[in-house]
Design a protein around this motif. Structure first.
Motif, PDB file in Angstrom:
ATOM      1  N   UNK A  14     -10.776 -70.359  49.371  1.00  0.00           N
ATOM      2  CA  UNK A  14     -11.114 -69.203  50.206  1.00  0.00           C
ATOM      3  C   UNK A  14     -10.114 -69.048  51.348  1.00  0.00           C
ATOM      4  N   UNK A  15     -10.056 -67.822  51.851  1.00  0.00           N
ATOM      5  CA  UNK A  15      -9.296 -67.537  53.068  1.00  0.00           C
ATOM      6  C   UNK A  15      -9.894 -66.297  53.715  1.00  0.00           C
TER       7      UNK A  15
ATOM      8  N   UNK B 202      -2.718 -67.580  51.831  1.00  0.00           N
ATOM      9  CA  UNK B 202      -3.019 -68.712  50.965  1.00  0.00           C
ATOM     10  C   UNK B 202      -4.493 -69.091  51.094  1.00  0.00           C
ATOM     11  N   UNK B 203      -5.132 -69.288  49.940  1.00  0.00           N
ATOM     12  CA  UNK B 203      -6.519 -69.733  49.913  1.00  0.00           C
ATOM     13  C   UNK B 203      -6.533 -71.255  49.870  1.00  0.00           C
ATOM     14  N   UNK B 204      -7.429 -71.851  50.643  1.00  0.00           N
ATOM     15  CA  UNK B 204      -7.505 -73.310  50.660  1.00  0.00           C
ATOM     16  C   UNK B 204      -8.771 -73.785  49.952  1.00  0.00           C
ATOM     17  N   UNK B 205      -8.671 -74.964  49.399  1.00  0.00           N
ATOM     18  CA  UNK B 205      -9.778 -75.634  48.713  1.00  0.00           C
ATOM     19  C   UNK B 205     -10.155 -76.837  49.581  1.00  0.00           C
TER      20      UNK B 205
ATOM     21  N   UNK C 203      -3.238 -71.092  45.145  1.00  0.00           N
ATOM     22  CA  UNK C 203      -3.898 -69.787  45.094  1.00  0.00           C
ATOM     23  C   UNK C 203      -3.568 -68.990  46.358  1.00  0.00           C
ATOM     24  N   UNK C 204      -3.155 -67.732  46.152  1.00  0.00           N
ATOM     25  CA  UNK C 204      -2.909 -66.813  47.259  1.00  0.00           C
ATOM     26  C   UNK C 204      -3.494 -65.457  46.890  1.00  0.00           C
ATOM     27  N   UNK C 205      -3.695 -64.615  47.881  1.00  0.00           N
ATOM     28  CA  UNK C 205      -4.165 -63.253  47.629  1.00  0.00           C
ATOM     29  C   UNK C 205      -3.138 -62.291  48.207  1.00  0.00           C
ATOM     30  N   UNK C 206      -2.892 -61.215  47.474  1.00  0.00           N
ATOM     31  CA  UNK C 206      -1.957 -60.184  47.920  1.00  0.00           C
ATOM     32  C   UNK C 206      -2.537 -58.834  47.528  1.00  0.00           C
ATOM     33  N   UNK C 207      -2.162 -57.811  48.274  1.00  0.00           N
ATOM     34  CA  UNK C 207      -2.683 -56.496  47.947  1.00  0.00           C
ATOM     35  C   UNK C 207      -2.067 -55.411  48.798  1.00  0.00           C
ATOM     36  N   UNK C 208      -2.694 -54.260  48.742  1.00  0.00           N
ATOM     37  CA  UNK C 208      -2.191 -53.113  49.492  1.00  0.00           C
ATOM     38  C   UNK C 208      -2.288 -53.345  50.997  1.00  0.00           C
ATOM     39  N   UNK C 209      -3.062 -54.331  51.428  1.00  0.00           N
ATOM     40  CA  UNK C 209      -3.199 -54.630  52.857  1.00  0.00           C
ATOM     41  C   UNK C 209      -2.016 -55.424  53.414  1.00  0.00           C
ATOM     42  N   UNK C 210      -1.196 -56.039  52.526  1.00  0.00           N
ATOM     43  CA  UNK C 210      -0.037 -56.799  53.013  1.00  0.00           C
ATOM     44  C   UNK C 210       1.212 -56.564  52.151  1.00  0.00           C
ATOM     45  N   UNK C 211       1.323 -55.346  51.623  1.00  0.00           N
ATOM     46  CA  UNK C 211       2.476 -54.947  50.804  1.00  0.00           C
ATOM     47  C   UNK C 211       2.696 -55.878  49.615  1.00  0.00           C
TER      48      UNK C 211
END
Length: 95
Positions: free
Chosen positions: A49-50, A38-41, A24-32
């Motif tokens: 979460x991260x 990467x979110x860790x469990x 699981x990772x998160x991406x958005x307008x904050x990091x192009x």
């Protein structure tokens, strides 16, 4: 005369719940839209979460789960994107 203070970044915690063992990772307008956050469990229970430091503003984002883009099911704020799906929206407020 007071000197203008630049807004400081705030810690934002992104959370995602799914089966254990996912990537699981998160991406958005904050990091192009680069899925480099990467979110860790940590407990191995499927609660990922991260923490990301963001300046105040409005950001669109999505999770990348095992190579598949997913909006944040826990966030009711979203906007349509150019690919015909939805991006989640988060507003980071100044301190």
């Amino acid at each position: 005369m007071k000197k203008a203070v630049a807004p400081s970044r705030r810690a934002v915690v992104f959370q995602y719940v799914d089966a254990p063992g996912k990537s699981v990772a998160v991406a958005g307008s904050f990091n192009d839209w680069q899925p480099d956050k990467v979110l860790s469990d940590k407990k191995g229970d499927g609660h990922y979460s991260c923490r990301v430091m963001l300046y105040p503003g409005e950001y669109q984002y999505k999770f990348l789960v095992d190579g598949e883009w997913r909006s944040d099911a826990e966030n009711p704020d979203f906007v349509p994107n150019e690919f015909g799906s939805l991006n989640s929206v988060i507003i980071v407020k100044a301190k």
